[in-house]
Design a protein around this motif. Structure first.
Motif, mmCIF file in Angstrom:
data_model
loop_
_atom_site.group_PDB
_atom_site.id
_atom_site.type_symbol
_atom_site.label_atom_id
_atom_site.label_comp_id
_atom_site.label_asym_id
_atom_site.label_seq_id
_atom_site.Cartn_x
_atom_site.Cartn_y
_atom_site.Cartn_z
ATOM 1 N N ASN A 190 0.764 -1.342 0.071
ATOM 2 C CA ASN A 190 0.068 -0.029 0.038
ATOM 3 C C ASN A 190 1.095 1.174 0.133
ATOM 4 O O ASN A 190 0.669 2.390 -0.637
ATOM 5 C CB ASN A 190 -0.960 0.092 1.241
ATOM 6 N N TYR A 191 1.819 1.098 0.667
ATOM 7 C CA TYR A 191 2.772 2.217 0.958
ATOM 8 C C TYR A 191 3.761 2.367 -0.501
ATOM 9 O O TYR A 191 3.975 3.594 -0.824
ATOM 10 C CB TYR A 191 3.662 2.244 2.089
ATOM 11 N N ALA A 192 4.087 1.275 -0.933
ATOM 12 C CA ALA A 192 4.749 1.565 -2.019
ATOM 13 C C ALA A 192 3.620 2.281 -3.405
ATOM 14 O O ALA A 192 4.423 2.949 -4.058
ATOM 15 C CB ALA A 192 5.189 0.323 -2.626
ATOM 16 N N ALA A 193 2.635 1.859 -3.324
ATOM 17 C CA ALA A 193 1.720 2.433 -4.254
ATOM 18 C C ALA A 193 1.417 3.832 -4.083
ATOM 19 O O ALA A 193 1.034 4.664 -5.052
ATOM 20 C CB ALA A 193 0.231 1.707 -4.340
ATOM 21 N N SER A 194 1.610 4.402 -2.939
ATOM 22 C CA SER A 194 1.575 5.606 -2.552
ATOM 23 C C SER A 194 2.640 6.641 -2.946
ATOM 24 O O SER A 194 2.805 7.789 -2.830
ATOM 25 C CB SER A 194 1.147 6.066 -1.066
ATOM 26 N N LEU A 195 3.939 6.057 -3.079
ATOM 27 C CA LEU A 195 5.232 6.895 -3.255
ATOM 28 C C LEU A 195 5.068 7.567 -4.655
ATOM 29 O O LEU A 195 5.707 8.897 -4.522
ATOM 30 C CB LEU A 195 6.272 5.793 -3.591
ATOM 31 N N GLY A 196 4.609 7.384 -5.583
ATOM 32 C CA GLY A 196 4.364 8.212 -6.916
ATOM 33 C C GLY A 196 3.571 9.501 -6.418
ATOM 34 O O GLY A 196 4.103 10.528 -6.679
ATOM 35 N N ALA A 197 2.453 9.403 -6.046
ATOM 36 C CA ALA A 197 1.751 10.454 -5.765
ATOM 37 C C ALA A 197 2.409 11.360 -4.706
ATOM 38 O O ALA A 197 2.242 12.625 -4.790
ATOM 39 C CB ALA A 197 0.232 9.881 -4.934
ATOM 40 N N GLY A 198 3.061 10.637 -3.490
ATOM 41 C CA GLY A 198 3.568 11.465 -2.630
ATOM 42 C C GLY A 198 4.780 12.350 -2.871
ATOM 43 O O GLY A 198 4.848 13.339 -2.848
ATOM 44 N N GLU A 199 5.359 11.826 -3.896
ATOM 45 C CA GLU A 199 6.719 12.326 -4.410
ATOM 46 C C GLU A 199 6.109 13.864 -5.329
ATOM 47 O O GLU A 199 6.693 14.979 -5.432
ATOM 48 C CB GLU A 199 7.730 11.573 -5.132
ATOM 49 N N ARG A 200 5.148 13.434 -6.067
ATOM 50 C CA ARG A 200 4.438 14.350 -6.982
ATOM 51 C C ARG A 200 3.883 15.542 -6.065
ATOM 52 O O ARG A 200 4.207 16.846 -6.382
ATOM 53 C CB ARG A 200 3.494 13.801 -7.774
ATOM 54 N N ALA A 201 3.287 15.147 -5.092
ATOM 55 C CA ALA A 201 2.867 16.256 -4.412
ATOM 56 C C ALA A 201 3.867 17.261 -3.534
ATOM 57 O O ALA A 201 3.842 18.298 -3.512
ATOM 58 C CB ALA A 201 2.035 15.614 -3.164
ATOM 59 N N HIS A 202 4.985 16.607 -3.108
ATOM 60 C CA HIS A 202 6.104 17.196 -2.692
ATOM 61 C C HIS A 202 6.687 17.995 -3.684
ATOM 62 O O HIS A 202 7.137 19.320 -3.393
ATOM 63 C CB HIS A 202 7.045 16.249 -2.016
ATOM 64 N N GLU A 203 6.942 17.639 -4.980
ATOM 65 C CA GLU A 203 7.444 18.711 -6.135
ATOM 66 C C GLU A 203 6.452 19.709 -6.095
ATOM 67 O O GLU A 203 6.975 20.855 -6.345
ATOM 68 C CB GLU A 203 7.532 17.762 -7.481
ATOM 69 N N LEU A 204 5.370 19.720 -6.070
ATOM 70 C CA LEU A 204 4.208 20.801 -6.200
ATOM 71 C C LEU A 204 4.399 21.614 -4.655
ATOM 72 O O LEU A 204 3.380 22.899 -4.933
ATOM 73 C CB LEU A 204 3.005 20.243 -6.462
ATOM 74 N N GLY A 205 4.854 21.423 -3.759
ATOM 75 C CA GLY A 205 5.036 22.064 -2.637
ATOM 76 C C GLY A 205 3.946 21.571 -1.232
ATOM 77 O O GLY A 205 3.635 22.545 -0.225
ATOM 78 N N TYR A 206 3.446 20.622 -1.706
ATOM 79 C CA TYR A 206 2.314 19.986 -0.654
ATOM 80 C C TYR A 206 3.016 19.119 0.317
ATOM 81 O O TYR A 206 3.736 18.212 -0.238
ATOM 82 C CB TYR A 206 1.043 19.318 -1.322
ATOM 83 N N SER A 207 2.597 18.899 1.416
ATOM 84 C CA SER A 207 3.018 17.822 2.470
ATOM 85 C C SER A 207 2.436 16.468 1.928
ATOM 86 O O SER A 207 2.925 15.448 2.340
ATOM 87 C CB SER A 207 2.807 18.366 3.945
ATOM 88 N N ALA A 208 1.188 16.378 1.550
ATOM 89 C CA ALA A 208 0.525 15.032 1.358
ATOM 90 C C ALA A 208 -0.398 15.332 0.574
ATOM 91 O O ALA A 208 -1.199 16.410 0.027
ATOM 92 C CB ALA A 208 0.010 14.691 2.695
ATOM 93 N N VAL A 209 -0.907 13.844 -0.144
ATOM 94 C CA VAL A 209 -2.164 13.831 -1.080
ATOM 95 C C VAL A 209 -3.398 13.305 -0.418
ATOM 96 O O VAL A 209 -3.117 12.482 0.748
ATOM 97 C CB VAL A 209 -1.990 12.794 -2.136
ATOM 98 N N LEU A 210 -4.534 14.056 -0.469
ATOM 99 C CA LEU A 210 -5.760 13.549 0.194
ATOM 100 C C LEU A 210 -6.418 12.869 -0.834
ATOM 101 O O LEU A 210 -6.973 13.216 -2.001
ATOM 102 C CB LEU A 210 -6.691 14.975 0.450
ATOM 103 N N TYR A 211 -6.379 11.538 -0.780
ATOM 104 C CA TYR A 211 -6.742 10.518 -1.649
ATOM 105 C C TYR A 211 -8.384 10.557 -1.565
ATOM 106 O O TYR A 211 -8.958 10.876 -0.318
ATOM 107 C CB TYR A 211 -6.365 9.003 -1.481
ATOM 108 N N LEU A 212 -9.015 10.489 -2.804
ATOM 109 C CA LEU A 212 -10.370 10.057 -2.789
ATOM 110 C C LEU A 212 -10.737 8.583 -2.906
ATOM 111 O O LEU A 212 -9.888 7.834 -3.112
ATOM 112 C CB LEU A 212 -10.961 10.865 -4.117
ATOM 113 N N ASP A 213 -11.977 8.128 -2.821
ATOM 114 C CA ASP A 213 -12.395 6.785 -2.777
ATOM 115 C C ASP A 213 -11.924 6.379 -4.275
ATOM 116 O O ASP A 213 -12.342 7.062 -5.088
ATOM 117 C CB ASP A 213 -13.763 6.609 -2.281
ATOM 118 N N PRO A 214 -11.363 5.126 -4.380
ATOM 119 C CA PRO A 214 -10.835 4.650 -5.502
ATOM 120 C C PRO A 214 -11.842 4.152 -6.528
ATOM 121 O O PRO A 214 -11.918 3.823 -7.676
ATOM 122 C CB PRO A 214 -9.951 3.440 -5.231
#
Length: 343
Positions: A190-214
């Motif tokens: 689950n955490y491996a699957a979140s790394l891409g979104a997390g890194e993208r958010a950090h690049e844009l200056g955000y601390s985290a992604v608030l995910y929506l229901d899949p």
């Protein structure tokens, strides 16, 4: 181990620091064996182990604190024991008995007591239980042998810059997990699957992604690696979903909110409802509660400003301070959440 520690407790990273011991227990021939104490930082495993090939890996995270009275307290370890059992059942692994889990937590903390940071440093001892499938298999099947181990590491405070709001974002192009998938279990994938979104958010200056229901992309889900809660009209509201990991911190904050006389709601929360909340935060073991300042929906361009004065909200602050006070023995533990470790 008797050599003197040379640690700057107040400036520890939130990362790995080598300690004296870890504890291990193996499941073989249909039963759990004896608890073993180890000084090794490595695990010897077969190259075809199911943990490596088919993801039979689950873990937990909890903390021990040096209290105001000098005593060591472990926070809500039986809830972690219950949760890792649910993870094991979900991945068809052998569940660790609750009493064995707690015995090993107490043992590893006691063995590494000198690494529990002093009271007032803002640091704590992070406890990481891990279970992995050890049997060799090149076919997709469950393991017959498992290793359960617990390592510990002193970690610094999560908020290096102080307890203050950060901005998070919504990005619909990413899903943390699949509907009815492994989201409700603490699985490394689950955490491996979140790394891409997390890194993208950090690049844009955000601390985290608030995910929506899949499934529908309509309701709030998790916030990075943490649960999400908000304060709306005096109520504590938090998303309900089959794909969200049940957070022990969130559970604890809900109880504290009830103790404060607040109504608690675990339910679907739509994105549009963010415009009506007065406070919001991500919550988990690492941070307890991380206040949210602004939530930017990158797909619609809507910005939801939560902390309008740039400061944590009063309810979030009280929840955070109360839980921390219980963990450090500054406030009466009326719910019996702490286990005191005798050194």
């Amino acid at each position: 181990m008797t050599e003197e520690l040379n640690l700057d407790w107040a400036n520890l990273p939130f990362g790995y620091v080598r300690t004296d011991y870890n504890v291990r227990c193996s499941y073989r021939d249909g039963k759990w064996g004896d608890v073993e104490v180890s000084t090794s930082e490595t695990v010897n495993m077969h190259i075809a182990a199911t943990a490596l090939h088919y993801g039979q890996e689950i873990f937990e995270g909890l903390k021990a604190f040096r209290g105001k009275d000098g005593k060591i307290r472990v926070f809500r370890m039986r809830e972690n024991a219950k949760r890792i059992r649910e993870s094991a059942l979900g991945l068809k692994m052998q569940p660790v008995p609750e009493d064995l889990f707690c015995e090993m937590v107490e043992k590893v903390v006691k063995l590494n007591a000198r690494f529990v940071p002093p009271y007032g440093s803002g640091a704590s001892l992070y406890i990481r239980p891990l279970e992995i499938g050890m049997s060799a298999s090149v076919g997709v099947r469950t393991s017959t042998e498992y290793l359960f181990l617990i390592l510990v590491s002193p970690v610094g405070p999560y908020f290096k810059g102080g307890f203050r709001p950060t901005n998070i974002c919504i990005m619909r192009e990413y899903d943390r997990v699949a509907p009815k998938g492994t989201g409700r279990w603490k699985v490394g994938g689950n955490y491996a699957a979140s790394l891409g979104a997390g890194e993208r958010a950090h690049e844009l200056g955000y601390s985290a992604v608030l995910y929506l229901d899949p499934k529908e992309k309509k309701y709030l889900d998790e916030c990075g690696p943490a649960n999400f809660f908000a304060i709306k009209d005096g109520k504590y509201i938090t998303p309900a979903s089959d794909s969200i990991l049940p957070s022990i911190t969130n559970m604890s904050l809900q109880q504290i909110a009830k103790d404060m006389g607040m109504e608690v709601e675990s339910r679907h929360i739509t994105v549009d409802e963010l415009a009506e909340v007065q406070e919001a935060a991500a919550c988990g073991t690492a941070a307890v509660a991380s206040p949210v300042g602004e939530i930017d929906d990158l797909d619609t361009g809507v910005k939801y400003v939560v902390a309008k004065d740039g400061k944590p909200g009063p309810v979030t602050t009280q929840l955070y301070n109360t839980l921390r006070a219980i963990q450090y023995g500054e406030m009466e533990d009326v719910h019996g959440w702490n286990t005191i470790i005798e050194e």
